[in-house]
Design an enzyme around this catalytic site. Structure first.
Site, PDB file in Angstrom:
ATOM      1  N   GLY A  89       0.778  -1.123   0.046  1.00 55.77           N
ATOM      2  CA  GLY A  89       0.164  -0.219  -0.138  1.00 55.77           C
ATOM      3  C   GLY A  89       0.758   1.341   0.080  1.00 55.77           C
ATOM      4  O   GLY A  89       2.007   1.526  -0.296  1.00 55.77           O
ATOM      5  N   ASN A  90       0.308   2.225   0.439  1.00 59.74           N
ATOM      6  CA  ASN A  90       1.032   3.623   0.255  1.00 59.74           C
ATOM      7  C   ASN A  90       0.704   4.635   1.401  1.00 59.74           C
ATOM      8  O   ASN A  90      -1.092   3.868   2.010  1.00 59.74           O
ATOM      9  CB  ASN A  90       1.572   4.243  -0.969  1.00 59.74           C
ATOM     10  N   HIS A  91       0.535   5.336   1.789  1.00 60.88           N
ATOM     11  CA  HIS A  91       0.957   6.550   2.413  1.00 60.88           C
ATOM     12  C   HIS A  91       0.033   7.434   2.315  1.00 60.88           C
ATOM     13  O   HIS A  91      -0.994   8.068   3.673  1.00 60.88           O
ATOM     14  CB  HIS A  91       1.668   7.322   3.563  1.00 60.88           C
TER      15      HIS A  91
END
Ligand code: CTP
Length: 408
Positions: free
Chosen positions: A206-208
């Site tokens: 995933g990412n932030h």
């Protein structure tokens, strides 16, 4: 700054206590003006304790101070929540039969009505006409949320969440003309948040992305009158914006299919989502075990470029040529060029009409409430977006969009 919180006589009055708190905690001087019937729901003592100021419903209290003139004139914002059908009818007619409506006539600042009532009352032609009159007078009238009302009812008429009322109030304090009702009849499709690419039933890449910018765009577009569909990946943003449809997705492939399915029926498409460029080649059917031989490499494959694909669909006339397409670029700058150089190259590569460029890294942009950036247009013109809340950024981006949407 000086904020008046007008409270109408509806059950949602209890939720307004959080709105009062929001403004006092931001350091504003808050005056609460309940109607007489509001005090059936929440007592004056509560409003006085929360605002730190005296509370009265009447013009004839403290006559020597001519409160309705003094308080109305000095206000920087009036928020009326819940705005009941009766209160809006009185305000639309210019009545002045209590301190709140009298103050509305002397206020020259932004006025935001936050309606809450039963669906039948909200949809009644009399209320519809009063809302139109208030908007014509220059006030903002928020579109209520749909959902559970008092008792077993559901439908349009729920008070938007206090955090949303606070965010939109803050927007009007920084930019008084940020919420014109100018996108009525415009269908806006927005993606927000980050995608999650499954590795196995419990893990993902995933990412932030917090989703804050995409949610802010959806919230402001909906309150400017647009019909908004928000396709949301993973977000840390609490609470859904009022008055729009939300579709939840996980992966880039799901996001791609939801966006493509809706693209032809949209006048504006905004890709604010942080899409993973790659996904694992296969998803393990069972949880991957540590094993004795250590971690196995993860083979990745490329995800579709959704934004570029939407532009291609427009070129191929699969979606109308008038569709306005907006992309985002989060750039750090590197040895090959600065943030803007990368942004310009990306605009050319993606072929969208507007690219919003943010500088990221060092704690900027991701997950923060504030941001700055640039608007790059396909015709080569560029505008700086000064530092401010993501809600303020959203209002400026939507000004650009409103100018590009063909006359309706
Ligand atoms: N985007 C997309 N599909 C992808 C990747 C990105 O639609 N697979 C969209 C994003 O929503 C954003 C824009 O493209 O509006 C730019 O995203 P960004 O991640 O900055 O661009 P990339 O194409 O990944 O470019 P690079 O990795 O070279 O920076």
């Amino acid at each position: 700054m000086h904020v008046i919180v007008g409270v109408g006589g509806g059950i949602a009055a209890y939720k307004v206590c959080s709105v009062i708190r929001h403004f006092t905690e931001a350091g504003h001087d808050v005056r609460v003006m309940p109607t007489r019937s509001a005090l059936n729901f929440v007592g004056a003592a509560t409003f006085e304790a929360l605002s730190g100021n005296p509370v009265t419903t009447e013009v004839f209290d403290d006559v020597d101070e001519v409160a309705h003139v003094a308080l109305g004139r000095q206000a920087d914002l009036v928020v009326i929540a819940p705005a009941t059908a009766d209160l809006m009818a009185r305000a639309a007619a210019g009545r002045a039969d209590d301190l709140l409506t009298a103050s509305l006539l002397t206020a020259r600042c932004p006025v935001m009505f936050v309606p809450a009532m039963h669906t039948e009352m909200w949809e009644h032609p009399a209320t519809v006409a009063n809302v139109a009159t208030l908007r014509a007078h220059g006030s903002t009238v928020l579109t209520p949320a749909s959902g559970r009302l008092t008792g077993a009812d559901t439908g349009a008429g729920r008070l938007p969440e206090p955090t949303e009322i606070g965010l939109l109030g803050d927007l009007l304090l920084t930019r008084p003309d940020a919420l014109p009702y100018d996108l009525s009849g415009v269908r806006v499709l927005i993606s927000a948040g980050g995608t999650r690419e499954a590795l196995d039933p419990v893990r993902y890449l995933g990412n932030h992305s917090s989703g804050k910018q995409g949610y802010a765009l959806a919230r402001v577009a909906a309150q400017r009158g647009a019909t908004v569909t928000l396709v949301s990946g993973a977000v840390s943003e609490p609470g859904a914006p009022a008055a729009l449809d939300i579709v939840h997705v996980d992966s880039a492939v799901e996001l791609s299919s939801e966006m493509n399915a809706r693209a032809a029926d949209s006048d504006v498409i905004i890709m604010a989502a942080a899409v993973a460029d790659f996904r694992p080649v296969g998803v393990a059917g069972a949880k991957i075990k540590k094993g004795a031989e250590g971690p196995a490499p993860i083979a990745l494959t490329t995800n579709p470029d959704i934004l570029a694909g939407l532009v291609r669909s427009r070129t191929a006339a699969q979606i109308p040529s008038s569709t306005v397409i907006v992309g985002f670029a989060a750039e750090t700058g590197d040895a090959d060029g600065g943030v803007l150089d990368h942004g310009r190259a990306k605009l050319r590569r993606k072929g969208c009409d507007v690219l919003v460029v943010n500088a990221v890294g060092d704690g900027r942009a991701f997950g923060t409430a504030d941001n700055s950036g640039w608007l790059l247009r396909a015709d080569g013109t560029e505008t700086g977006l000064p530092y401010g809340s993501k809600t303020l950024m959203a209002s400026r981006i939507l000004d650009e969009v409103a100018a590009l949407v063909p006359d309706r």
